[in-house]
Design an enzyme around this catalytic site. Structure first.
Site, PDB file in Angstrom:
ATOM      1  N   ASP A  15       1.024  -1.152   0.174  1.00  0.00           N
ATOM      2  CA  ASP A  15       0.049  -0.073  -0.013  1.00  0.00           C
ATOM      3  C   ASP A  15       0.858   1.228   0.112  1.00  0.00           C
ATOM      4  OD1 ASP A  15       0.988  -0.466   2.583  1.00  0.00           O
ATOM      5  OD2 ASP A  15      -0.746   0.696   3.687  1.00  0.00           O
ATOM      6  N   ASP A  25       7.132   1.139   1.817  1.00  0.00           N
ATOM      7  CA  ASP A  25       6.558   0.235   0.800  1.00  0.00           C
ATOM      8  C   ASP A  25       7.253   0.620  -0.497  1.00  0.00           C
ATOM      9  OD1 ASP A  25       3.423  -0.817   1.739  1.00  0.00           O
ATOM     10  OD2 ASP A  25       3.857   1.265   2.282  1.00  0.00           O
ATOM     11  N   THR A  56       2.977  -5.938   2.844  1.00  0.00           N
ATOM     12  CA  THR A  56       3.513  -4.870   3.704  1.00  0.00           C
ATOM     13  C   THR A  56       2.502  -4.034   3.932  1.00  0.00           C
ATOM     14  OG1 THR A  56       4.117  -3.603   1.530  1.00  0.00           O
ATOM     15  CG2 THR A  56       5.780  -4.948   2.637  1.00  0.00           C
ATOM     16  N   PHE A  92      -0.578  -0.291  12.855  1.00  0.00           N
ATOM     17  CA  PHE A  92      -1.471   0.089  11.882  1.00  0.00           C
ATOM     18  C   PHE A  92      -2.017  -0.949  10.824  1.00  0.00           C
ATOM     19  CE2 PHE A  92      -2.265   1.958   7.599  1.00  0.00           C
ATOM     20  CZ  PHE A  92      -3.006   2.866   7.816  1.00  0.00           C
ATOM     21  N   ASN A  93      -0.933  -1.815  10.285  1.00  0.00           N
ATOM     22  CA  ASN A  93      -1.551  -2.675   9.077  1.00  0.00           C
ATOM     23  C   ASN A  93      -2.601  -3.484   9.702  1.00  0.00           C
ATOM     24  OD1 ASN A  93       0.231  -1.700   7.034  1.00  0.00           O
ATOM     25  ND2 ASN A  93       1.893  -2.964   7.387  1.00  0.00           N
ATOM     26  N   ASP A 153       8.550  -1.483   5.892  1.00  0.00           N
ATOM     27  CA  ASP A 153       8.512  -2.615   5.105  1.00  0.00           C
ATOM     28  C   ASP A 153       9.595  -3.098   4.656  1.00  0.00           C
ATOM     29  OD1 ASP A 153       5.533  -2.205   5.653  1.00  0.00           O
ATOM     30  OD2 ASP A 153       5.468  -0.451   4.086  1.00  0.00           O
TER      31      ASP A 153
END
Length: 308
Positions: A10, A15, A123, A164-165, A238
């Site tokens: 994302d 990333d 990621t 967060f992810n 990431d």
């Protein structure tokens, strides 16, 4: 033999750097890049992936994925990544066309057509990966491992409990963590140790090619968010997942039983790690705990030099 991988991302500053690290390394064979909403909306993360790869001269399969989590409204992170999701350098429009297939179709096609098991490197939020596993459970046998950036044993970075992810789509994370596929979790426990310092950003800038300069400009912007938290440098979250797949000896790991909290009032999205083996359940996740930071930074330097 290069290891065949799919990167589900994302972009996002870190990333973007993870993508560039993967494509520059001759140990990996990146079969496809798929995108998901997370750091920004799906249109922005998808376009960012195309722009970064185009700028670096990489023409590969890029597919657009989920625009929102499985069951929840989308959370984005403009505070970290800006309105575009990739604020900092000015990148020209992409110069190649994406795949006509969506992310789930692309992931399933790559896995089913491969003679080798595929390693998936997510990621971002795990929406695309969970959808693949739900829609085609038999595909699990053809996945070597899922090496993800997400989670934490030490507390969160978006809420006190959640990284967060995982927070963005905890239901998807729960499906992936309970899938039976081998999982490696590169969470905040290790990524907060994988910091790059300002003088090292200058080393990257001084490499002098356009990709290295672009990465330095990404890090100039990305670093502003992390200054307020007292980091000496900035965590490169990431790229740690990619670095692990390139060279697992660069990190230290330990296996634990890990569950995802999806109902908590204050702990939603928490990766609950049974550190002391209280539950006596089978260990389902290899958790990355430490990294050789100097080797990691050298890996990044070497990758940026490849873009000459």
């Amino acid at each position: 033999m290069r290891k065949p991988v799919i990167i589900d991302c994302d972009p996002g500053h870190d990333d973007a750097i993870a993508l560039l690290l993967a494509f520059a390394n001759d140990k990996l064979d990146v079969k496809a890049v798929t995108t998901v909403a997370g750091n920004q909306t799906i249109e922005k993360t998808f376009n960012n992936a195309l722009k970064v790869l185009s700028f670096a001269g990489i023409n590969t399969v890029v597919s657009k994925g989920a625009e929102k989590p499985l069951l929840r409204d989308l959370i984005t992170a403009p505070e970290v990544h800006g309105d575009s999701g990739l604020d900092g350098p000015e990148l020209p429009p992409p110069n190649f066309k994406p795949s006509s297939k969506n992310a789930v179709e692309t992931i399933m096609e790559v896995i089913n057509e491969s003679n080798e098991k595929i390693t998936i490197i997510p990621t971002g939020p795990l929406t695309n990966i969970a959808t693949v596993l739900l829609s085609n459970p038999e595909i699990k046998a053809k996945i070597e491992r899922i090496v993800l950036m997400g989670g934490s044993m030490i507390g969160g970075n978006w809420t006190p409990a959640a990284e967060f992810n995982i927070l963005v789509d905890p239901e998807a994370a729960s499906i992936v963590f309970n899938s039976g596929v081998p999982i490696t979790m590169c969470g905040l426990d290790v990524t907060h140790k994988a910091q790059i310092y300002k003088e090292e950003v200058e080393e990257i800038r001084n490499i002098g090619n356009k990709v290295a300069i672009m990465v330095a400009e990404l890090l100039d912007f990305y670093g502003k968010f992390h200054e307020r938290f007292g980091f000496k440098g900035m965590p490169l979250h990431d790229p740690v997942a990619v670095a692990y797949v390139i060279d697992p000896t660069i990190v230290t790991t330990q296996s634990f039983y890990v569950e995802i909290e999806i109902k908590g009032e204050f702990t939603n999205g928490c990766t609950v790690v049974d550190y002391y083996d209280v539950l006596k359940k089978p260990k389902n996740v290899e958790v990355v705990l430490d990294i050789d930071r100097e080797r990691f930074i050298k890996m990044l330097y070497d990758a940026m030099r490849k873009y000459n």
